[in-house]
Scaffold this motif. Structure first.
Motif, PDB file in Angstrom:
ATOM      1  N   ALA A  20      88.953  34.182  47.319  1.00  0.00           N
ATOM      2  CA  ALA A  20      88.259  34.196  46.039  1.00  0.00           C
ATOM      3  C   ALA A  20      86.787  34.587  46.216  1.00  0.00           C
ATOM      4  O   ALA A  20      86.135  34.232  47.204  1.00  0.00           O
ATOM      5  CB  ALA A  20      88.346  32.829  45.365  1.00  0.00           C
ATOM      6  N   ARG A  68      96.358  33.702  41.345  1.00  0.00           N
ATOM      7  CA  ARG A  68      95.480  33.502  42.508  1.00  0.00           C
ATOM      8  C   ARG A  68      96.309  33.242  43.764  1.00  0.00           C
ATOM      9  O   ARG A  68      95.944  33.691  44.860  1.00  0.00           O
ATOM     10  CB  ARG A  68      94.528  32.333  42.247  1.00  0.00           C
ATOM     11  CG  ARG A  68      93.611  32.552  41.050  1.00  0.00           C
ATOM     12  CD  ARG A  68      92.630  31.406  40.867  1.00  0.00           C
ATOM     13  NE  ARG A  68      91.932  31.517  39.597  1.00  0.00           N
ATOM     14  CZ  ARG A  68      90.953  30.716  39.206  1.00  0.00           C
ATOM     15  NH1 ARG A  68      90.555  29.729  39.997  1.00  0.00           N
ATOM     16  NH2 ARG A  68      90.376  30.882  38.039  1.00  0.00           N
ATOM     17  N   ILE A 118      93.970  38.683  37.574  1.00  0.00           N
ATOM     18  CA  ILE A 118      93.355  38.562  38.892  1.00  0.00           C
ATOM     19  C   ILE A 118      93.309  39.943  39.515  1.00  0.00           C
ATOM     20  O   ILE A 118      94.330  40.627  39.582  1.00  0.00           O
ATOM     21  CB  ILE A 118      94.162  37.605  39.798  1.00  0.00           C
ATOM     22  CG1 ILE A 118      94.327  36.232  39.112  1.00  0.00           C
ATOM     23  CG2 ILE A 118      93.475  37.461  41.153  1.00  0.00           C
ATOM     24  CD1 ILE A 118      93.042  35.513  38.822  1.00  0.00           C
TER      25      ILE A 118
END
Length: 373
Positions: free
Chosen positions: A368, A358, A327
Protein backbone atom coordinates in the motif's frame (compact mmCIF):
# COMPACT_ATOMS: atom_id res chain seq x y z
CA UNK A 1 -9.46 -9.12 -37.70
CA UNK A 2 -6.91 -7.18 -35.70
CA UNK A 3 -3.47 -6.81 -37.26
CA UNK A 4 -0.95 -8.93 -35.35
CA UNK A 5 2.36 -7.51 -34.26
CA UNK A 6 5.54 -9.51 -34.28
CA UNK A 7 6.37 -10.48 -30.70
CA UNK A 8 8.61 -13.07 -29.18
CA UNK A 9 6.98 -16.11 -27.61
CA UNK A 10 8.79 -15.41 -24.35
CA UNK A 11 7.34 -11.90 -24.06
CA UNK A 12 3.90 -13.18 -25.00
CA UNK A 13 3.85 -15.85 -22.32
CA UNK A 14 5.19 -13.37 -19.74
CA UNK A 15 2.28 -11.02 -20.41
CA UNK A 16 -0.22 -13.88 -20.20
CA UNK A 17 1.22 -15.14 -16.94
CA UNK A 18 1.09 -11.64 -15.46
CA UNK A 19 -2.55 -11.28 -16.49
CA UNK A 20 -3.47 -14.62 -14.93
CA UNK A 21 -1.65 -13.76 -11.73
CA UNK A 22 -3.68 -10.58 -11.34
CA UNK A 23 -7.04 -12.26 -12.01
CA UNK A 24 -9.36 -13.52 -9.26
CA UNK A 25 -9.68 -17.28 -9.07
CA UNK A 26 -13.47 -17.36 -9.37
CA UNK A 27 -14.45 -16.13 -12.81
CA UNK A 28 -17.82 -14.53 -13.56
CA UNK A 29 -18.18 -12.95 -17.00
CA UNK A 30 -15.49 -11.24 -19.03
CA UNK A 31 -13.82 -9.79 -15.94
CA UNK A 32 -13.79 -6.06 -15.23
CA UNK A 33 -11.72 -5.11 -18.27
CA UNK A 34 -13.95 -6.88 -20.77
CA UNK A 35 -17.15 -5.48 -19.30
CA UNK A 36 -15.71 -1.97 -19.32
CA UNK A 37 -14.73 -2.32 -22.98
CA UNK A 38 -18.30 -3.34 -23.85
CA UNK A 39 -19.71 -0.42 -21.85
CA UNK A 40 -17.49 2.15 -23.57
CA UNK A 41 -18.35 0.88 -27.06
CA UNK A 42 -22.04 0.96 -26.17
CA UNK A 43 -21.82 4.49 -24.73
CA UNK A 44 -20.15 5.71 -27.93
CA UNK A 45 -23.06 4.42 -30.02
CA UNK A 46 -26.09 5.54 -28.03
CA UNK A 47 -28.61 7.87 -29.59
CA UNK A 48 -28.90 11.26 -27.83
CA UNK A 49 -32.24 10.17 -26.35
CA UNK A 50 -30.91 6.88 -24.99
CA UNK A 51 -27.80 8.61 -23.66
CA UNK A 52 -29.88 11.03 -21.62
CA UNK A 53 -31.93 8.17 -20.16
CA UNK A 54 -28.83 6.16 -19.24
CA UNK A 55 -27.06 9.18 -17.74
CA UNK A 56 -30.15 10.11 -15.73
CA UNK A 57 -30.57 6.61 -14.32
CA UNK A 58 -26.89 6.29 -13.38
CA UNK A 59 -26.63 9.83 -11.99
CA UNK A 60 -24.13 11.05 -14.59
CA UNK A 61 -23.83 14.24 -16.60
CA UNK A 62 -25.60 13.83 -19.97
CA UNK A 63 -22.50 13.75 -22.14
CA UNK A 64 -20.72 10.87 -23.83
CA UNK A 65 -17.65 10.80 -21.57
CA UNK A 66 -19.57 10.92 -18.29
CA UNK A 67 -22.10 8.38 -19.54
CA UNK A 68 -19.30 5.99 -20.55
CA UNK A 69 -17.67 6.29 -17.13
CA UNK A 70 -20.97 5.61 -15.37
CA UNK A 71 -21.68 2.64 -17.62
CA UNK A 72 -18.22 1.20 -16.89
CA UNK A 73 -18.95 1.38 -13.16
CA UNK A 74 -22.39 -0.17 -13.59
CA UNK A 75 -21.04 -2.92 -15.86
CA UNK A 76 -18.83 -4.43 -13.18
CA UNK A 77 -21.29 -4.10 -10.28
CA UNK A 78 -22.85 -7.60 -10.62
CA UNK A 79 -19.36 -9.15 -10.28
CA UNK A 80 -18.39 -7.27 -7.11
CA UNK A 81 -17.58 -9.78 -4.31
CA UNK A 82 -19.79 -7.94 -1.81
CA UNK A 83 -22.70 -8.02 -4.27
CA UNK A 84 -22.26 -11.71 -5.08
CA UNK A 85 -22.09 -12.58 -1.38
CA UNK A 86 -25.23 -10.63 -0.56
CA UNK A 87 -27.22 -11.88 -3.56
CA UNK A 88 -26.04 -15.45 -4.36
CA UNK A 89 -29.32 -16.10 -6.18
CA UNK A 90 -27.94 -14.06 -9.10
CA UNK A 91 -25.10 -16.50 -9.84
CA UNK A 92 -26.87 -18.57 -12.56
CA UNK A 93 -28.05 -15.38 -14.27
CA UNK A 94 -24.61 -14.87 -15.84
CA UNK A 95 -24.62 -17.87 -18.19
CA UNK A 96 -26.63 -20.52 -20.00
CA UNK A 97 -25.30 -24.08 -20.12
CA UNK A 98 -25.88 -25.07 -23.74
CA UNK A 99 -24.23 -28.45 -24.22
CA UNK A 100 -21.92 -28.94 -27.17
CA UNK A 101 -24.18 -31.82 -28.21
CA UNK A 102 -27.28 -29.61 -28.19
CA UNK A 103 -29.06 -28.33 -31.28
CA UNK A 104 -30.42 -24.82 -31.76
CA UNK A 105 -33.90 -26.10 -30.89
CA UNK A 106 -32.61 -27.21 -27.46
CA UNK A 107 -31.51 -23.75 -26.31
CA UNK A 108 -34.73 -22.61 -24.56
CA UNK A 109 -34.80 -25.82 -22.52
CA UNK A 110 -31.36 -25.08 -21.05
CA UNK A 111 -32.69 -21.97 -19.28
CA UNK A 112 -34.18 -23.51 -16.17
CA UNK A 113 -37.04 -21.54 -14.58
CA UNK A 114 -35.83 -18.35 -16.27
CA UNK A 115 -32.61 -18.29 -14.25
CA UNK A 116 -30.09 -17.81 -17.03
CA UNK A 117 -28.50 -15.00 -18.99
CA UNK A 118 -30.88 -15.10 -21.97
CA UNK A 119 -34.02 -14.83 -19.83
CA UNK A 120 -32.51 -12.10 -17.66
CA UNK A 121 -31.51 -9.99 -20.66
CA UNK A 122 -35.10 -10.18 -21.91
CA UNK A 123 -36.50 -9.52 -18.43
CA UNK A 124 -34.39 -6.47 -17.69
CA UNK A 125 -34.89 -5.06 -21.17
CA UNK A 126 -38.64 -5.17 -20.59
CA UNK A 127 -38.36 -3.78 -17.04
CA UNK A 128 -36.39 -0.78 -18.26
CA UNK A 129 -38.68 -0.19 -21.22
CA UNK A 130 -41.79 -0.38 -19.02
CA UNK A 131 -40.17 1.46 -16.06
CA UNK A 132 -41.28 -1.53 -13.97
CA UNK A 133 -38.17 -2.02 -11.82
CA UNK A 134 -37.51 -4.78 -9.31
CA UNK A 135 -35.80 -4.60 -5.92
CA UNK A 136 -32.65 -3.07 -7.42
CA UNK A 137 -34.42 -0.11 -9.00
CA UNK A 138 -33.64 1.50 -12.35
CA UNK A 139 -29.89 1.77 -11.72
CA UNK A 140 -29.55 -1.83 -10.61
CA UNK A 141 -31.66 -3.17 -13.45
CA UNK A 142 -29.62 -1.21 -15.99
CA UNK A 143 -26.38 -2.47 -14.41
CA UNK A 144 -27.62 -6.05 -14.82
CA UNK A 145 -28.55 -5.50 -18.46
CA UNK A 146 -25.20 -3.93 -19.35
CA UNK A 147 -23.37 -6.76 -17.62
CA UNK A 148 -25.42 -9.63 -19.02
CA UNK A 149 -25.14 -8.46 -22.62
CA UNK A 150 -21.38 -8.65 -22.09
CA UNK A 151 -21.66 -12.09 -20.50
CA UNK A 152 -23.64 -13.68 -23.31
CA UNK A 153 -20.85 -12.82 -25.78
CA UNK A 154 -18.21 -14.68 -23.75
CA UNK A 155 -18.32 -18.03 -25.57
CA UNK A 156 -17.87 -20.14 -22.44
CA UNK A 157 -20.88 -18.46 -20.83
CA UNK A 158 -23.05 -20.20 -23.41
CA UNK A 159 -21.31 -23.56 -23.61
CA UNK A 160 -20.90 -26.64 -21.46
CA UNK A 161 -18.94 -29.79 -22.18
CA UNK A 162 -19.55 -31.52 -18.89
CA UNK A 163 -16.90 -29.15 -17.50
CA UNK A 164 -18.87 -26.26 -15.96
CA UNK A 165 -18.23 -24.05 -18.94
CA UNK A 166 -14.50 -24.70 -19.01
CA UNK A 167 -14.01 -24.19 -15.28
CA UNK A 168 -12.91 -27.82 -14.91
CA UNK A 169 -10.36 -27.69 -17.74
CA UNK A 170 -6.97 -27.00 -16.17
CA UNK A 171 -4.62 -24.87 -18.23
CA UNK A 172 -0.84 -25.02 -18.02
CA UNK A 173 0.87 -21.69 -18.63
CA UNK A 174 4.53 -22.47 -17.93
CA UNK A 175 3.95 -23.84 -14.41
CA UNK A 176 1.26 -21.25 -13.61
CA UNK A 177 -2.09 -23.03 -13.73
CA UNK A 178 -5.64 -21.77 -13.94
CA UNK A 179 -8.76 -22.94 -15.77
CA UNK A 180 -9.90 -22.42 -19.33
CA UNK A 181 -12.91 -20.33 -18.33
CA UNK A 182 -10.75 -17.88 -16.37
CA UNK A 183 -8.36 -17.58 -19.30
CA UNK A 184 -11.19 -16.49 -21.59
CA UNK A 185 -12.78 -14.26 -18.96
CA UNK A 186 -9.72 -12.21 -18.16
CA UNK A 187 -6.35 -13.39 -19.47
CA UNK A 188 -7.27 -13.16 -23.13
CA UNK A 189 -8.77 -9.67 -22.67
CA UNK A 190 -5.69 -8.40 -20.83
CA UNK A 191 -3.48 -9.81 -23.55
CA UNK A 192 -5.65 -8.10 -26.17
CA UNK A 193 -5.14 -4.79 -24.37
CA UNK A 194 -1.38 -5.22 -24.30
CA UNK A 195 -1.42 -6.13 -27.99
CA UNK A 196 -3.14 -2.83 -28.73
CA UNK A 197 -0.46 -1.17 -26.55
CA UNK A 198 -3.02 0.44 -24.30
CA UNK A 199 -3.53 -1.55 -21.14
CA UNK A 200 -6.70 0.53 -20.77
CA UNK A 201 -10.27 -0.54 -21.59
CA UNK A 202 -11.14 2.86 -23.08
CA UNK A 203 -8.32 2.78 -25.64
CA UNK A 204 -9.03 -0.85 -26.46
CA UNK A 205 -12.73 -0.11 -26.92
CA UNK A 206 -12.06 2.70 -29.38
CA UNK A 207 -9.63 0.53 -31.34
CA UNK A 208 -12.16 -2.28 -31.58
CA UNK A 209 -14.86 0.18 -32.67
CA UNK A 210 -12.70 1.30 -35.57
CA UNK A 211 -11.66 -2.23 -36.48
CA UNK A 212 -15.22 -3.55 -36.70
CA UNK A 213 -17.02 -0.35 -37.71
CA UNK A 214 -18.28 -1.94 -40.93
CA UNK A 215 -20.17 -4.57 -38.88
CA UNK A 216 -22.05 -2.13 -36.65
CA UNK A 217 -25.26 -2.21 -38.67
CA UNK A 218 -25.15 -6.00 -38.88
CA UNK A 219 -24.97 -6.16 -35.09
CA UNK A 220 -28.28 -4.42 -34.45
CA UNK A 221 -30.22 -5.98 -31.58
CA UNK A 222 -33.29 -7.90 -32.73
CA UNK A 223 -35.88 -8.21 -29.93
CA UNK A 224 -36.90 -11.80 -29.30
CA UNK A 225 -33.68 -13.25 -30.67
CA UNK A 226 -31.59 -13.45 -27.48
CA UNK A 227 -31.40 -17.24 -27.84
CA UNK A 228 -29.81 -16.76 -31.26
CA UNK A 229 -26.96 -14.76 -29.71
CA UNK A 230 -26.43 -17.46 -27.09
CA UNK A 231 -26.33 -20.09 -29.85
CA UNK A 232 -23.84 -17.99 -31.82
CA UNK A 233 -21.57 -17.86 -28.76
CA UNK A 234 -21.99 -21.59 -28.22
CA UNK A 235 -20.91 -22.35 -31.77
CA UNK A 236 -17.85 -20.13 -31.37
CA UNK A 237 -16.95 -22.03 -28.21
CA UNK A 238 -17.43 -25.33 -30.05
CA UNK A 239 -15.13 -24.49 -32.96
CA UNK A 240 -12.70 -21.91 -31.62
CA UNK A 241 -12.16 -23.23 -28.10
CA UNK A 242 -12.94 -26.93 -27.78
CA UNK A 243 -12.09 -28.09 -31.31
CA UNK A 244 -9.07 -25.78 -31.46
CA UNK A 245 -7.73 -27.48 -28.32
CA UNK A 246 -8.74 -30.94 -29.59
CA UNK A 247 -10.99 -31.50 -26.58
CA UNK A 248 -13.55 -34.27 -27.23
CA UNK A 249 -17.25 -33.57 -26.90
CA UNK A 250 -18.53 -34.95 -23.60
CA UNK A 251 -22.06 -35.61 -22.33
CA UNK A 252 -23.48 -32.89 -20.10
CA UNK A 253 -25.87 -35.08 -18.11
CA UNK A 254 -25.93 -35.63 -15.27
CA UNK A 255 -24.52 -32.13 -14.61
CA UNK A 256 -21.13 -32.10 -12.95
CA UNK A 257 -21.36 -30.99 -9.34
CA UNK A 258 -17.59 -30.89 -8.96
CA UNK A 259 -14.70 -31.16 -11.36
CA UNK A 260 -13.45 -34.70 -11.84
CA UNK A 261 -10.53 -35.88 -13.96
CA UNK A 262 -10.58 -33.30 -16.69
CA UNK A 263 -7.72 -32.81 -19.15
CA UNK A 264 -4.92 -30.34 -18.69
CA UNK A 265 -4.22 -28.31 -21.81
CA UNK A 266 -1.29 -26.14 -22.79
CA UNK A 267 -2.04 -22.84 -24.47
CA UNK A 268 0.65 -21.89 -26.94
CA UNK A 269 1.28 -18.48 -28.48
CA UNK A 270 -0.56 -19.34 -31.69
CA UNK A 271 -3.72 -20.31 -29.80
CA UNK A 272 -3.59 -17.15 -27.68
CA UNK A 273 -3.15 -14.96 -30.76
CA UNK A 274 -6.27 -16.50 -32.25
CA UNK A 275 -8.14 -16.18 -28.94
CA UNK A 276 -7.30 -12.46 -28.82
CA UNK A 277 -8.88 -11.93 -32.24
CA UNK A 278 -12.02 -13.90 -31.33
CA UNK A 279 -12.41 -12.07 -28.01
CA UNK A 280 -11.92 -8.67 -29.62
CA UNK A 281 -14.61 -9.42 -32.18
CA UNK A 282 -17.01 -10.64 -29.50
CA UNK A 283 -16.44 -7.57 -27.33
CA UNK A 284 -17.11 -5.30 -30.29
CA UNK A 285 -20.33 -7.16 -31.13
CA UNK A 286 -21.43 -6.97 -27.50
CA UNK A 287 -20.86 -3.21 -27.40
CA UNK A 288 -22.69 -2.55 -30.66
CA UNK A 289 -25.58 -4.82 -29.70
CA UNK A 290 -25.89 -3.29 -26.23
CA UNK A 291 -26.11 0.19 -27.75
CA UNK A 292 -28.70 -1.02 -30.25
CA UNK A 293 -30.75 -2.60 -27.45
CA UNK A 294 -30.65 0.53 -25.27
CA UNK A 295 -31.54 2.69 -28.26
CA UNK A 296 -34.56 0.46 -28.86
CA UNK A 297 -35.62 0.68 -25.20
CA UNK A 298 -35.54 4.47 -25.04
CA UNK A 299 -36.97 6.24 -28.07
CA UNK A 300 -38.88 8.96 -26.19
CA UNK A 301 -37.36 11.94 -24.33
CA UNK A 302 -36.79 11.49 -20.63
CA UNK A 303 -39.23 13.14 -18.23
CA UNK A 304 -37.47 15.38 -15.75
CA UNK A 305 -36.33 13.41 -12.68
CA UNK A 306 -38.61 10.46 -13.45
CA UNK A 307 -35.88 7.88 -13.90
CA UNK A 308 -33.89 8.99 -10.86
CA UNK A 309 -36.98 8.81 -8.69
CA UNK A 310 -37.55 5.28 -9.98
CA UNK A 311 -34.11 4.13 -8.82
CA UNK A 312 -33.90 2.35 -5.49
CA UNK A 313 -31.94 4.46 -2.96
CA UNK A 314 -30.01 1.33 -2.00
CA UNK A 315 -28.69 0.82 -5.52
CA UNK A 316 -26.99 4.08 -6.45
CA UNK A 317 -24.33 3.92 -3.70
CA UNK A 318 -23.54 0.34 -4.73
CA UNK A 319 -22.99 1.46 -8.31
CA UNK A 320 -20.79 4.33 -7.12
CA UNK A 321 -18.68 2.02 -4.95
CA UNK A 322 -17.53 0.17 -8.05
CA UNK A 323 -15.48 3.28 -8.81
CA UNK A 324 -14.53 4.60 -5.38
CA UNK A 325 -13.20 1.25 -4.17
CA UNK A 326 -10.99 0.74 -7.22
CA UNK A 327 -7.50 -0.43 -6.30
CA UNK A 328 -4.79 0.52 -8.76
CA UNK A 329 -1.16 -0.62 -8.60
CA UNK A 330 1.97 0.74 -10.24
CA UNK A 331 3.64 -2.17 -12.00
CA UNK A 332 7.03 -0.44 -11.82
CA UNK A 333 7.09 0.52 -8.13
CA UNK A 334 4.87 -2.38 -6.97
CA UNK A 335 2.82 0.09 -4.87
CA UNK A 336 -0.97 0.16 -4.91
CA UNK A 337 -3.33 3.03 -4.09
CA UNK A 338 -7.02 3.97 -4.03
CA UNK A 339 -8.99 7.23 -4.49
CA UNK A 340 -7.73 9.77 -1.97
CA UNK A 341 -4.13 8.59 -2.14
CA UNK A 342 -1.70 11.21 -3.41
CA UNK A 343 -0.29 8.84 -6.03
CA UNK A 344 -3.63 7.51 -7.29
CA UNK A 345 -4.08 10.00 -10.12
CA UNK A 346 -0.37 10.44 -10.85
CA UNK A 347 0.44 6.97 -12.19
CA UNK A 348 1.34 6.81 -15.86
CA UNK A 349 -1.41 4.95 -17.77
CA UNK A 350 1.02 2.33 -19.04
CA UNK A 351 2.01 1.46 -15.45
CA UNK A 352 -1.51 1.14 -14.00
CA UNK A 353 -2.76 -2.31 -12.95
CA UNK A 354 -6.29 -2.73 -11.58
CA UNK A 355 -7.07 -5.08 -8.68
CA UNK A 356 -10.44 -6.21 -7.32
CA UNK A 357 -9.29 -5.70 -3.70
CA UNK A 358 -6.33 -4.77 -1.51
CA UNK A 359 -5.83 -8.44 -0.68
CA UNK A 360 -5.48 -9.24 -4.38
CA UNK A 361 -2.91 -6.48 -4.80
CA UNK A 362 -0.85 -7.73 -1.85
CA UNK A 363 -1.04 -11.33 -3.04
CA UNK A 364 0.44 -10.11 -6.32
CA UNK A 365 3.41 -8.61 -4.45
CA UNK A 366 2.27 -4.99 -4.16
CA UNK A 367 2.29 -2.86 -0.98
CA UNK A 368 0.00 0.00 0.00
CA UNK A 369 1.06 3.59 -0.66
CA UNK A 370 2.03 5.50 2.49
CA UNK A 371 0.19 8.69 1.55
CA UNK A 372 -3.33 7.24 1.74
CA UNK A 373 -6.14 8.17 4.14
Amino acid sequence: MLTKKTRSTALRITNVMLAVLLCPVAAWGWGDQGHKIVAVIAADNLTPTAQIHVASILGAQPNKSATATAMEAAAILPDRPEFREEYPLTKPWHFIDICLKDRRIDVPGECHEGNCVTAKIDEYSKRLKDANYDRWGAAGDLAFLIHFVGDIHQPLHAANNGDLGGNCVIVDLRSLETNLHAVWDTTVVRDLEYEIDSGKPETTAHKLERTYAAEKELDAWVPGHTDDIAWESNQIAHSEIYEALKLPVEPCVPPAAVCGNKPKVELNSSYLDHADAIAGHQLAKAGFRLASLLNEIWTQPVAMNDTMHAASPAVVPIVSSAVTDQIVGNRRSKIYAWPGCGTYDKMAPENRVEFPSRDAAEQAGYRAARNCP
